[in-house]
Design a protein around this motif. Structure first.
Motif, PDB file in Angstrom:
ATOM      1  N   ARG A  95     -78.338-109.540  48.082  1.00  0.00           N
ATOM      2  CA  ARG A  95     -77.185-109.264  46.784  1.00  0.00           C
ATOM      3  C   ARG A  95     -77.552-107.930  45.997  1.00  0.00           C
ATOM      4  NH1 ARG A  95     -78.396-115.103  44.624  1.00  0.00           N
ATOM      5  NH2 ARG A  95     -80.397-114.149  45.279  1.00  0.00           N
ATOM      6  N   ARG A  96     -76.669-107.065  45.492  1.00  0.00           N
ATOM      7  CA  ARG A  96     -76.823-105.900  44.852  1.00  0.00           C
ATOM      8  C   ARG A  96     -76.770-106.396  43.241  1.00  0.00           C
ATOM      9  NH1 ARG A  96     -74.591 -99.802  45.237  1.00  0.00           N
ATOM     10  NH2 ARG A  96     -75.732 -99.006  43.753  1.00  0.00           N
TER      11      ARG A  96
ATOM     12  N   GLN B 170     -81.177-107.484  35.358  1.00  0.00           N
ATOM     13  CA  GLN B 170     -80.515-108.679  35.743  1.00  0.00           C
ATOM     14  C   GLN B 170     -80.862-109.406  37.084  1.00  0.00           C
ATOM     15  OE1 GLN B 170     -76.351-107.882  35.191  1.00  0.00           O
ATOM     16  NE2 GLN B 170     -76.409-107.733  32.950  1.00  0.00           N
ATOM     17  N   THR B 171     -80.953-110.573  37.249  1.00  0.00           N
ATOM     18  CA  THR B 171     -81.179-111.373  38.392  1.00  0.00           C
ATOM     19  C   THR B 171     -80.217-112.390  38.651  1.00  0.00           C
ATOM     20  OG1 THR B 171     -83.115-112.365  39.728  1.00  0.00           O
ATOM     21  CG2 THR B 171     -83.096-112.629  37.468  1.00  0.00           C
ATOM     22  N   MET B 172     -80.134-112.734  39.813  1.00  0.00           N
ATOM     23  CA  MET B 172     -79.320-113.793  40.258  1.00  0.00           C
ATOM     24  C   MET B 172     -80.331-114.843  40.900  1.00  0.00           C
ATOM     25  SD  MET B 172     -75.763-112.415  41.771  1.00  0.00           S
ATOM     26  CE  MET B 172     -76.738-110.567  42.395  1.00  0.00           C
ATOM     27  N   SER B 173     -81.652-114.771  40.793  1.00  0.00           N
ATOM     28  CA  SER B 173     -82.551-115.634  41.171  1.00  0.00           C
ATOM     29  C   SER B 173     -83.111-116.411  39.949  1.00  0.00           C
ATOM     30  CB  SER B 173     -84.006-114.918  41.836  1.00  0.00           C
ATOM     31  OG  SER B 173     -84.537-114.278  40.424  1.00  0.00           O
ATOM     32  N   PRO B 174     -83.722-117.559  40.381  1.00  0.00           N
ATOM     33  CA  PRO B 174     -84.383-118.386  39.162  1.00  0.00           C
ATOM     34  C   PRO B 174     -85.612-117.844  38.577  1.00  0.00           C
ATOM     35  CG  PRO B 174     -85.120-119.386  41.443  1.00  0.00           C
ATOM     36  CD  PRO B 174     -84.192-118.098  41.580  1.00  0.00           C
TER      37      PRO B 174
ATOM     38  N   PHE C  98     -80.710-101.760  42.598  1.00  0.00           N
ATOM     39  CA  PHE C  98     -81.602-103.048  42.562  1.00  0.00           C
ATOM     40  C   PHE C  98     -80.844-103.913  43.807  1.00  0.00           C
ATOM     41  CE2 PHE C  98     -82.480-100.907  38.729  1.00  0.00           C
ATOM     42  CZ  PHE C  98     -83.857-100.566  38.715  1.00  0.00           C
ATOM     43  N   VAL C  99     -81.850-104.552  44.675  1.00  0.00           N
ATOM     44  CA  VAL C  99     -81.317-105.501  45.645  1.00  0.00           C
ATOM     45  C   VAL C  99     -82.236-106.614  45.655  1.00  0.00           C
ATOM     46  CG1 VAL C  99     -80.837-105.782  48.126  1.00  0.00           C
ATOM     47  CG2 VAL C  99     -80.550-103.656  46.804  1.00  0.00           C
TER      48      VAL C  99
END
Length: 210
Positions: free
Chosen positions: A179-180, A185-189, A205-206
């Motif tokens: 994911r870009r 900002q992160t989409m991880s926990p 950022f990836v």
């Protein structure tokens, strides 16, 4: 791109290089979860992370050339960050490096990369935005000269990066859910995974999951 916290990298597992003893010695560095690895820390070693760099220095926990494998156990880390590292490697080294990063992450672990964004540089070039480029006029006056000088950053960058390119390489290395992400900002926990982000203007950022 301006040089900051960069390290050339490639890898195989340490076992392939007779480094079992080094792996055992380094294994005690892995903290309790979440175990966090910072690859290519340079002068930006971070507290609360295991910091890896090509050269020894303040805050560097493991000094090694990851093109020959890291002396760290497999599946040991929950999250791993490499900021402005991969672009300094030759194209043939990229996939082995990503395979090595994949090796040390646990299943479900998250890799976050910061990379110079070729698309941003090209957009600035085509729109005539001289201000985007860090290259001073004494080194390059024409915007095309600035573009090339910044893309290769005076010769240190060996492989330019776009999202599509790195996404394919990550998939080939065994990662999924590529994911870009936006700066900080992160989409991880793992909220702390963005704490090492820098150079927002020029970077993409990836994140990817093992």
């Amino acid at each position: 791109m301006s040089p900051s916290c960069k390290q050339p990298a490639r890898s195989q597992g340490p076992e392939a290089n007779g480094e079992e003893d080094a792996t055992l010695k380094a294994s005690h560095l892995v903290p309790l979860a979440p175990a966090r690895l910072h690859v290519g820390c340079g002068r930006c070693a971070a507290a609360g992370w295991i910091n890896v760099d090509l050269h020894e220095g303040p805050g560097v926990d493991v000094a090694c050339d990851i093109r020959r494998g890291m002396p760290l156990p497999s599946e040991a880390f929950d999250c791993l960050v490499a900021i402005h590292v991969l672009q300094d490697m030759a194209y043939p080294d990229l996939l082995p490096a990503l395979v090595e990063l994949h090796r040390v992450l646990r299943t479900g672990g998250v890799l976050r990369l910061g990379l110079p964004d070729l698309d941003k540089a090209l957009l600035a070039y085509f729109t005539g935005d001289h201000r985007y480029f860090y290259v001073p006029d004494r080194d390059a006056e024409d915007i095309g000269a600035k573009l090339i000088t910044q893309i290769v950053w005076y010769g240190s960058v060996r492989t330019p990066m776009t999202y599509g390119f790195i996404a394919e390489m990550l998939a080939r290395a065994g990662f999924h859910d590529v994911r870009r992400c936006s700066f900080s900002q992160t989409m991880s926990p793992y909220a702390e995974i963005v704490s090492l982000d820098n150079r927002e203007r020029e970077s993409l950022f990836v994140e990817a999951v093992r």
